[in-house]
Design a protein around this motif. Structure first.
Motif, PDB file in Angstrom:
ATOM      1  N   GLU A 242       3.870   1.586  -1.230  1.00 41.93           N
ATOM      2  CA  GLU A 242       4.480   1.754  -2.549  1.00 41.93           C
ATOM      3  C   GLU A 242       3.486   2.348  -3.539  1.00 41.93           C
ATOM      4  OE1 GLU A 242       7.532   1.455  -3.665  1.00 41.93           O
ATOM      5  OE2 GLU A 242       8.276   0.989  -1.648  1.00 41.93           O
ATOM      6  N   ASP A 243       2.216   1.935  -3.467  1.00 47.47           N
ATOM      7  CA  ASP A 243       1.206   2.517  -4.355  1.00 47.47           C
ATOM      8  C   ASP A 243       0.990   4.002  -4.054  1.00 47.47           C
ATOM      9  OD1 ASP A 243       0.825   0.192  -5.704  1.00 47.47           O
ATOM     10  OD2 ASP A 243      -0.829  -0.503  -4.443  1.00 47.47           O
TER      11      ASP A 243
ATOM     12  N   ILE B   8       0.833  -1.205   0.000  1.00 50.32           N
ATOM     13  CA  ILE B   8       0.000   0.000   0.000  1.00 50.32           C
ATOM     14  C   ILE B   8       0.866   1.254   0.000  1.00 50.32           C
ATOM     15  CG2 ILE B   8      -1.743   1.278   1.296  1.00 50.32           C
ATOM     16  CD1 ILE B   8      -2.780  -1.377   2.349  1.00 50.32           C
TER      17      ILE B   8
ATOM     18  N   LYS C 242       3.968   5.803  -5.463  1.00 50.54           N
ATOM     19  CA  LYS C 242       3.908   5.885  -6.923  1.00 50.54           C
ATOM     20  C   LYS C 242       2.948   6.985  -7.373  1.00 50.54           C
ATOM     21  CE  LYS C 242       3.750   1.969  -8.935  1.00 50.54           C
ATOM     22  NZ  LYS C 242       3.239   0.662  -9.469  1.00 50.54           N
ATOM     23  N   PHE C 243       1.801   7.078  -6.703  1.00 54.09           N
ATOM     24  CA  PHE C 243       0.830   8.114  -7.059  1.00 54.09           C
ATOM     25  C   PHE C 243       1.382   9.507  -6.752  1.00 54.09           C
ATOM     26  CE2 PHE C 243      -3.022  10.659  -6.135  1.00 54.09           C
ATOM     27  CZ  PHE C 243      -3.625  10.561  -7.374  1.00 54.09           C
TER      28      PHE C 243
END
Length: 317
Positions: free
Chosen positions: A68-69, A66, A72-73
């Motif tokens: 990492e997501d 979570i 990334k965003f």
């Protein structure tokens, strides 16, 4: 610009429901002279940490995924801000536009025919400048395409529909959370449960050309008919006492029926002489191979005595 017109102030973002009133109050409390787009991501990381501490997230692995997501965003949003902050230099499109217009202004003067030139029968565009018009259409078309690429978030018809993207992402997120969560269909035996299943096609595509299964370029090459066994030996002769050689029998369907279409003819010594010089050592090249077998380590010939003599002649050359 469309999104800016839709949300001219931060209060309009809160009024539209994208930000709660207490979230806006927390957002306004932090005094910062620069863009504060990173603040909601800090809230998200804090919520993930609290959820893990309360046991709502089962393991640290899911916390990492979570996080990492979220990272990334945030990185993608930072790149969008950077591209919007530092666009193409204004002087670049200005110079290109000036160069193209000046070029065709010079062409209007330079490509006119002087007195006496109309007597030349080889001039095609004597009345209408045909080639100059073609160049003008192409160059000005490329220039307009370049101008359109300067701002893909504009208000033209071929730009990104930012408001539609916002509405679509919000609707998809709400559907996933509200109606899509924990509502999976029960598992039942489908049509492909048995081994006798047949893939179905639409009537329009059932009669089209069928493609066979994917195969390699050498999948149809078979051994020569004279090969009855394949002898597998270690590449290093010193390990012969540790790793024993194995003899594999060749099945009839793995050989060719015709004499001149087998792998023995494909691996002729004359055609693979250069390959043998680099791939095999001098010791392995001097080994003798009995007819009817195929040595995997030396690529020695499997043809009769005449081929062996030809092999020795090519090796001396």
């Amino acid at each position: 610009m469309k999104a800016r017109k839709r949300f001219p102030t931060l209060d309009t973002v809160a009024a539209a429901g994208f930000m709660m009133p207490h979230e806006k109050a927390n957002f306004d409390q932090i005094q910062y002279n620069y863009n504060k787009y990173f603040l909601p991501f800090n809230w998200a990381w804090a919520l993930v940490y609290n959820a893990r501490k309360e046991g709502l997230i089962e393991g640290d692995y899911y916390v990492t995924v979570i996080s990492e997501d979220i990272k990334k965003f945030r990185t993608g949003l930072a790149w969008v801000c950077n591209y919007d902050w530092v666009p193409l230099p204004i002087i670049y499109p200005t110079i290109v536009c000036l160069a193209v217009h000046m070029y065709f202004f010079v062409c209007v003067m330079a490509r006119q025919y002087v007195k006496g030139s109309e007597n030349d029968p080889n001039m095609i565009d004597l009345v209408f400048p045909f080639m100059t018009s073609i160049q003008f259409v192409f160059y000005m078309g490329w220039l307009k395409v370049g101008e359109g690429l300067l701002n893909p978030w504009g208000e033209d018809d071929d730009d990104f529909e930012t408001n539609m993207l916002i509405d679509r992402n919000l609707a998809m997120g709400l559907k996933i959370v509200d109606e899509g969560y924990d509502k999976t269909p029960r598992l039942e035996k489908d049509a492909f449960w048995d081994d006798t299943w047949v893939p179905l096609y639409s009537e329009a595509s059932a009669h089209e050309k069928r493609y066979h299964q994917r195969q390699g370029s050498l999948a149809h090459i078979k051994l020569s008919r004279s090969v009855s066994q394949v002898r597998m030996v270690p590449r290093d002769g010193r390990r012969a006492s540790v790793v024993k050689e194995r003899i594999v029998n060749v099945k009839p369907e793995e050989t060719n029926e015709s004499r001149g279409n087998g792998i023995g003819d494909v691996f002729r010594p004359s055609s693979l002489l250069n390959l043998m010089k680099h791939a095999a050592s001098s010791h392995s090249l001097e080994r003798q191979q009995s007819p009817g077998s195929f040595r995997m380590d030396t690529l020695s010939p499997t043809s009769p005595t005449t081929d062996a003599k030809e092999y020795e002649s090519d090796k001396r050359d």
